[in-house]
Design an enzyme around this catalytic site. Structure first.
Site, PDB file in Angstrom:
ATOM      1  N   ARG A   1      26.620   7.009  16.449  1.00  0.00           N
ATOM      2  CA  ARG A   1      28.041   7.208  16.698  1.00  0.00           C
ATOM      3  C   ARG A   1      28.853   7.282  15.406  1.00  0.00           C
ATOM      4  NH1 ARG A   1      27.868   5.309  21.324  1.00  0.00           N
ATOM      5  NH2 ARG A   1      26.255   4.105  20.324  1.00  0.00           N
ATOM      6  N   THR A   2      28.684   6.261  14.567  1.00  0.00           N
ATOM      7  CA  THR A   2      29.509   6.187  13.366  1.00  0.00           C
ATOM      8  C   THR A   2      29.231   7.378  12.458  1.00  0.00           C
ATOM      9  OG1 THR A   2      29.370   3.808  13.523  1.00  0.00           O
ATOM     10  CG2 THR A   2      30.156   4.685  11.451  1.00  0.00           C
TER      11      THR A   2
ATOM     12  N   LYS B   1      10.673   5.170  -2.511  1.00  0.00           N
ATOM     13  CA  LYS B   1       9.857   5.145  -3.734  1.00  0.00           C
ATOM     14  C   LYS B   1      10.314   4.058  -4.690  1.00  0.00           C
ATOM     15  CE  LYS B   1       9.382  10.162  -3.451  1.00  0.00           C
ATOM     16  NZ  LYS B   1       9.887  11.407  -4.045  1.00  0.00           N
TER      17      LYS B   1
ATOM     18  N   HIS C   1      33.018  -3.773   9.357  1.00  0.00           N
ATOM     19  CA  HIS C   1      32.918  -2.397   9.815  1.00  0.00           C
ATOM     20  C   HIS C   1      34.362  -1.948  10.046  1.00  0.00           C
ATOM     21  CE1 HIS C   1      31.674   1.241  11.524  1.00  0.00           C
ATOM     22  NE2 HIS C   1      30.979   0.842  12.563  1.00  0.00           N
TER      23      HIS C   1
ATOM     24  N   ARG D   1      26.788   3.185   4.918  1.00  0.00           N
ATOM     25  CA  ARG D   1      26.332   2.079   5.756  1.00  0.00           C
ATOM     26  C   ARG D   1      25.103   1.489   5.097  1.00  0.00           C
ATOM     27  NH1 ARG D   1      25.650   1.883  12.096  1.00  0.00           N
ATOM     28  NH2 ARG D   1      27.880   1.546  11.784  1.00  0.00           N
TER      29      ARG D   1
END
Lengths: 308, 184
Positions: free
Chosen positions: A59-60, A87, A137, A109
Site C-alpha cells: 500500500r505505502t 552483498k 510512519h 522504509r
C-alpha cells in the site's frame, strides 16, 4: 504561514501543529486534483525521487509511487530483496550511490528504528520516512488525521481509541503524536503484553476492555496483529485474541453510538476485525487509502518547496 | 490611499467597464451556447462572477456556467520564490471538452499566470477555443506571447509599480489603483 518548519519528514514528533495543519490543508486541494478527469499536475516535473524499500510494503509503496507520478516527478524504485544490500553494502553507500544519479528526495522504509533520521544526517537529499521499524510512519498518521477530519470535522476533543498491537506498531506511535497535537483525546486498548510500558509517559490511558473502549470513542483504529515482528508468544492464540479484541458486527451494533472504524491495512480478516465490519458503512478503510495519495502528494509538494 | 496612488478606475468607471465587456462578449458569442466561463483563482473569480451577473441582467437567457480554476500546481515559478505558493480551491464541475471557453483574470502582466491557466485547463478536457478577458492589461512587461481578446483598460506602468483591483465583495469598494510599494 505556508512553509513547513522542517526539511525532512522523519516523524510526527518533529512537526509543529501548524505543519500538520498545512499538510492537511494542502491535501484537500490535491484530493480535488486526483478526482479530476486528468489527475496529474506538473508541480514536481524537475524533481527526481527515489523510493527505497528495505522492507515489504504494498500500500505505502504504491501510494507514494502514484502520488509522485501525479506530481510529475521522475521516480527510481528500489527494493532490498534483489539488490546489492544482499552483498553487504551499507545503507549510506547504497543511498549515496543512488544520490549520485542526481536524486532530490528519498522516500525510505527500513526495518530499523531511526534509519530515516540517520540518513537525513548523512545525505543531502530530502528524506521522507515511510516507516522505520516499530517507530514512526508519519504519512500514515497524516492520512488518518485527514480521514477523521473529513468525516468528523475538527479533531479537537474527539475521542480516538487505538486497538490491538500497539507494541509493534509505528502507525500507533505516529498517530498518538499526530492526534494529540491536533487536540484529540487518545487512548489505547489491547492485551497488556501488546501495550508498551512507556505509553503512560505519552499521556495515553490504557483501557483493557474492548467494549468499554468502543463506547468511549468516536473513532476506533484497529491495528493489525504483526505476527512477523513477534519473537515471543505475547498471547495464547489468534483465536483467543480475536475473541477478546476482535471487532465483529454484533459488538459494533451493541454500542450506544455509531462509531467510525479505521484500519491502516493490511487487514487480517477475522482476527482484529471481521469482514462484515471492514466492509460496513461505518468503516472508512478505503477512504483512508484514497486520502493517502492526496496527503502524500501534499507532503512531497511542501517538502520539495524546501529544496534549494 | 497614499499620496503616490493613482486611481485607474473609480467605482462608476469600474461598473461601466464591466458592462462594456459583457456587451462585447454578447457580440461575439451570440446566445452563449457551448460556452463556459473560467475565472482564475484567486482574484479572477470575482470578475468572472461579475461578468456572469451582468450577462444575466442583460438577458436571462445568458446563463453561462462559471468555474474557478487554481493554477498553483501548474506555475513555472514554484521553488523559485521564497515562500511556497498557496493554492486556492478549484471548482470546475463541468467538462470543457469541445466548449468555447472565456478565460478571465483581473490583471494581465507577464502572461505567466495565463500560461499556467491554459495548462491547468487541459485537465478538464480539450476546449474548442479559448478567449481571454482581463480587466486590466499592463503593457510592456510581457514574458510570453499572450494577448487578451477583451480588455477593460490598458495601463502603461513601470515594473516597480503595482496594480491593485479592489472588489465590493471583499474590500468594500470597486476600484483599481496603481501604486508604488514602499520598501522596494
Amino acid at each position: 504561514m505556508n512553509k513547513l518548519s522542517v526539511n525532512h519528514l522523519l516523524g510526527i514528533r518533529y512537526l509543529e501543529k501548524r505543519d500538520i495543519e498545512l499538510i492537511l490543508e494542502t491535501a484537500t486541494h490535491f484530493k480535488e486534483v486526483i478526482n479530476r478527469p486528468i489527475k496529474k499536475v506538473p508541480s514536481l516535473r524537475d524533481i527526481t525521487i527515489a523510493n527505497l524499500f528495505f522492507e515489504n510494503s504494498t500500500r505505502t509503496k504504491l501510494s507514494f509511487e502514484i502520488a509522485e507520478k501525479r506530481l510529475s516527478a521522475d521516480i527510481l524504485n528500489f527494493s532490498s530483496a534483489n539488490s546489492s544490500v544482499k552483498k553487504g553494502e551499507t545503507l549510506i553507500d547504497t543511498v549515496n550511490n543512488i544520490l549520485s544519479m542526481k536524486v532530490d528526495m528519498v522516500v525510505m522504509r527500513h526495518p530499523n528504528v531511526g534509519a530515516a533520521e540517520f540518513l537525513a544526517k548523512h545525505v543531502k537529499a530530502k528524506i521522507v520516512n515511510a516507516g522505520d521499524g516499530a517507530h514512526e510512519h508519519p504519512t500514515q498518521a497524516l492520512l488518518d488525521a485527514f480521514s477523521i477530519q473529513e468525516k468528523h470535522g475538527d479533531l479537537k476533543e474527539k475521542n480516538i481509541v487505538i486497538v490491538g498491537d500497539v507494541l509493534h506498531s509505528r502507525v500507533a506511535l505516529s498517530n498518538i503524536f499526530c492526534l494529540q497535537k491536533l487536540g484529540a483525546n487518545v487512548k489505547v486498548c489491547g492485551p497488556l503484553t501488546l501495550i508498551p510500558k512507556y505509553i503512560s509517559s505519552l499521556g495515553v490511558e490504557v483501557i483493557i476492555d474492548l467494549k468499554e473502549a468502543l463506547n468511549w470513542c468516536d473513532v476506533a483504529m484497529m491495528l493489525r496483529i504483526q505476527l512477523e515482528r513477534q519473537d515471543l508468544k505475547l498471547f495464547p492464540s489468534l483465536r483467543e485474541y480475536s475473541m477478546l479484541y476482535g471487532l465483529d458486527k454484533e459488538l459494533l451494533d451493541s454500542l450506544d453510538k455509531r462509531i467510525t472504524i479505521m484500519h491502516p491495512g493490511p487487514i487480517n480478516r477475522g482476527v482484529e476485525i471481521t469482514s462484515d465490519v471492514a466492509d460496513s458503512k461505518q468503516s472508512i478503510i478505503l477512504e483512508q487509502v484514497q486520502n493517502g495519495v492526496a496527503v502524500r502528494m501534499a507532503a512531497l509538494y511542501l517538502l520539495a518547496g524546501r529544496i534549494e | 490611499m497614499k499620496h503616490n496612488d493613482r486611481i485607474i478606475l473609480d467605482s462608476t468607471q469600474f461598473d461601466l467597464t464591466i458592462k462594456r465587456l459583457a456587451h462585447q462578449l454578447i457580440e461575439n458569442f451570440n446566445d452563449f451556447s457551448d460556452t463556459v466561463i473560467i475565472g482564475l483563482q484567486p482574484r479572477g473569480t470575482f470578475l468572472a462572477a461579475r461578468i456572469k451577473e451582468e450577462l444575466k441582467a442583460i438577458n436571462k437567457k445568458f446563463d453561462v456556467q462559471v468555474g474557478a480554476l487554481d493554477v498553483t500546481f501548474y506555475r513555472d515559478d514554484y521553488r523559485r520564490q521564497d515562500m511556497p505558493l498557496v493554492p486556492s480551491k478549484t471548482d470546475v464541475d463541468f467538462v470543457i471538452e469541445d466548449k468555447k471557453v472565456i478565460l478571465i483574470d483581473d490583471v494581465l502582466f507577464t502572461g505567466r499566470t495565463i500560461r499556467s491557466g491554459l495548462d491547468a485547463m487541459l485537465a478538464f478536457g480539450r476546449p474548442r477555443n479559448v478567449q481571454l478577458l482581463v480587466l486590466i492589461n499592463r503593457r510592456y512587461e510581457r514574458h510570453l506571447p499572450i494577448q487578451a481578446n477583451y480588455i477593460g483598460k490598458n495601463v502603461h506602468s513601470v515594473i516597480s509599480e503595482r496594480v491593485k483591483v479592489s472588489w465590493k465583495e471583499t474590500e468594500g469598494e470597486d476600484r483599481v489603483i496603481l501604486y508604488t510599494p514602499e520598501n522596494e
